[in-house]
Design an enzyme around this catalytic site. Sequence first.
Site, PDB file in Angstrom:
ATOM      1  N   ASP A 263       0.708  -1.246  -0.012  1.00 44.72           N
ATOM      2  CA  ASP A 263      -0.036   0.074  -0.163  1.00 44.72           C
ATOM      3  C   ASP A 263       0.649   1.161   0.207  1.00 44.72           C
ATOM      4  OD1 ASP A 263      -1.970   2.039   0.472  1.00 44.72           O
ATOM      5  OD2 ASP A 263      -2.464   1.453   2.368  1.00 44.72           O
ATOM      6  N   LYS A 270       1.766   7.993   0.452  1.00 49.37           N
ATOM      7  CA  LYS A 270       2.091   7.929   1.733  1.00 49.37           C
ATOM      8  C   LYS A 270       3.602   8.597   1.887  1.00 49.37           C
ATOM      9  CE  LYS A 270      -0.056   3.744   3.415  1.00 49.37           C
ATOM     10  NZ  LYS A 270      -1.152   4.392   4.526  1.00 49.37           N
ATOM     11  N   ASP A 281       0.160  -5.073   4.384  1.00 49.68           N
ATOM     12  CA  ASP A 281      -1.154  -4.771   4.661  1.00 49.68           C
ATOM     13  C   ASP A 281      -2.247  -5.723   3.824  1.00 49.68           C
ATOM     14  OD1 ASP A 281      -2.867  -2.689   4.948  1.00 49.68           O
ATOM     15  OD2 ASP A 281      -2.886  -1.659   2.913  1.00 49.68           O
ATOM     16  N   GLU A 342      -8.046   2.629   0.723  1.00 53.74           N
ATOM     17  CA  GLU A 342      -8.417   1.632  -0.309  1.00 53.74           C
ATOM     18  C   GLU A 342      -8.905   0.352   0.209  1.00 53.74           C
ATOM     19  OE1 GLU A 342      -5.638   1.955   1.101  1.00 53.74           O
ATOM     20  OE2 GLU A 342      -5.078  -0.289   1.565  1.00 53.74           O
ATOM     21  N   ARG A 344     -11.054  -0.290   2.462  1.00 56.72           N
ATOM     22  CA  ARG A 344     -12.558  -0.368   2.271  1.00 56.72           C
ATOM     23  C   ARG A 344     -12.921  -0.806   0.834  1.00 56.72           C
ATOM     24  NH1 ARG A 344     -12.639   5.212   5.378  1.00 56.72           N
ATOM     25  NH2 ARG A 344     -10.693   4.333   6.050  1.00 56.72           N
TER      26      ARG A 344
HETATM   27  N1  BES Z   1      -3.196   0.085   5.150  1.00 51.82           N
HETATM   28  C1  BES Z   1      -3.596   1.382   5.774  1.00 51.82           C
HETATM   29  C2  BES Z   1      -3.719   1.363   7.345  1.00 51.82           C
HETATM   30  C3  BES Z   1      -2.580   0.943   8.174  1.00 51.82           C
HETATM   31  C4  BES Z   1      -1.773   2.186   8.861  1.00 51.82           C
HETATM   32  C5  BES Z   1      -2.095  -0.197   8.375  1.00 51.82           C
HETATM   33  C6  BES Z   1      -0.974   1.797   9.481  1.00 51.82           C
HETATM   34  C7  BES Z   1      -1.208  -0.407   9.374  1.00 51.82           C
HETATM   35  C8  BES Z   1      -0.548   0.649   9.773  1.00 51.82           C
HETATM   36  C9  BES Z   1      -4.837   1.852   5.156  1.00 51.82           C
HETATM   37  O1  BES Z   1      -4.927   1.579   3.977  1.00 51.82           O
HETATM   38  C10 BES Z   1      -4.836   3.461   5.010  1.00 51.82           C
HETATM   39  O2  BES Z   1      -3.925   4.044   4.428  1.00 51.82           O
HETATM   40  N2  BES Z   1      -5.615   4.162   5.947  1.00 51.82           N
HETATM   41  C11 BES Z   1      -5.770   5.379   6.012  1.00 51.82           C
HETATM   42  C12 BES Z   1      -7.228   5.844   5.784  1.00 51.82           C
HETATM   43  C13 BES Z   1      -7.131   7.333   5.590  1.00 51.82           C
HETATM   44  C14 BES Z   1      -6.657   7.947   4.285  1.00 51.82           C
HETATM   45  C15 BES Z   1      -8.678   7.707   5.865  1.00 51.82           C
HETATM   46  C16 BES Z   1      -4.961   5.907   7.196  1.00 51.82           C
HETATM   47  O3  BES Z   1      -5.356   5.156   8.416  1.00 51.82           O
HETATM   48  O4  BES Z   1      -4.438   6.834   7.416  1.00 51.82           O
HETATM   49 ZN    ZN Z   2      -4.071  -0.138   3.339  1.00 55.78          ZN
HETATM   50 MN    MN Z   3      -4.011   2.888   2.579  1.00 61.44          MN
END
Ligand code: BES
Ligand code: ZN
Ligand code: MN
Length: 493
Positions: A263, A270, A281, A342, A344
Amino acid sequence: MPLPVTPTFADIAEAGDDAALLAATGRIALVLPGDGRLSGAARRLDRRMRGAIGRALAGKSWAALKPGEALDLGYPSGLQAEAVQLVKLARRASQAEARKAGAAIGKALGEAGAVVLAAGQAKVAEIALGLVLRAYDFARHKTAEAKPKGAVTILTDKAEAARAAAAPLLAMAEGVCLTRDLVNEPANVLTTTEFAERLVAMTALGLKVEVLDEPALAALGMRALLGVGQGSESPTKVVVMEWPGGAKDEAPFALVGKGVVFDTGGISIKPAAGMEEMTMDMGGAGVVAGTMMALALRKARANVVGIVGLVENMPDGRAQRPGDIVKSMKGDTIEVINTDAEGRLVLADILWYAQDRFKPAGMINLATLTGAIIIGLGHDHAGVFSNDDRLCNAFLKAAAAEGEGAWRLPMGPGYDALIKSRLADMKNTGGRPAGAITAAQFLRRFVRDEVPWIHLDIAGVALPPKETDLAPKGATGWGVMALDRLIRDREAG
Ligand code: BES
Ligand code: ZN
Ligand code: MN
């Protein structure tokens, strides 16, 4: 892929003569009650060691140990072993203490293996489980340390019964180790294709495994899922694993996992710091795979279907953009505000598919879904969200029994306002407030009200920053034991 995966366990044998202990060139572990009294083989070893064990048991270090902790006597005279490890465990130990005692032995285990004396111990199977789980080591990419850990034999007095009790637990351990292998594996190795191949290999265990490719997913209308993988060279795949161990007419239980093999965030990219962690992920899909393996190995009398969405979230000229609107398999449209939300999108389509095709009696999805759950709960508890108190309580009970932290958080229509879109039926992010809950609320739109459902946000527990009681630093396999137990509890009644 070699199946099964745990390398260390040899046998549980009767503690009769002392031949195995005297021949041990690796480690010897003695599981001893706290009272310092020795019996049988332990006493005979102590004599060979000229009373060293007795002196250690009379000392302060032993007294200070908690149940399940251990101390080492190095290069014992009179024996060939590298070390004699004294492990403290009351005869009436709890399950958690017995696993911890096993973990102490597993953590110290080396190439030369170990002989464990656990005579007079009721919880030998739990010791074996803790041992195997903590001996796990993901060393396959370290060229100098690729040597596997040596075999372990546990000596006890009711070996037959202990072996029978250990079998389902060791099946579970195999599943946990599969999950850890998948989660630890980097994304250049574990591509969507490689992941699918490893799952197909599980047909050898009696699982039915089916891989849906991009044309098949497009025909099903899974545009939310496909949009996520649009910028990647690796093709998006959905893998369906079926374990038909129950009655023919019984509706299956469905396990659904987020399998984002990497991801980057996509166009909503990111930051560089820590991005390498996003190789984990696919943790939700990893737990589904590990659980299916455990069920197959112990020949569970239950119908269970595991469905994983395997996809890579990359930025590219063809990648999905913020602002894009996609139509899900259900038919609802989604405005993609942030391409980094992504998970969800992946789950929306495979949750719907799971219900559409299998009419499950209940459904649990697992996903490393939000950073917000780590802010809320840290690394000790996964976030639990549910539309059904009964299923939820059964799961929480199973998780507690297995020592896997899980904490329920609220849901409710109030949170829906945060994911309302101006242009589509919903948007994929709800801003900073209640980030883990709005993600759950989003998923709920793809779950039929009459299907008991749990969403497990495992972002904090899949790959915590430190070692845990039963896992070295790295992937934990959190959830395999709780899910296996939940399904066992459902089999029982
Ligand atoms: N895979 C990430 C969530 C994650 C963060 C998993 C840290 C493990 C460690 C997920 O896809 C994500 O990026 N979520 C975002 C959502 C936001 C953009 C609404 C997040 O949590 O920042
Ligand atoms: Zn993710
Ligand atoms: Mn993500």
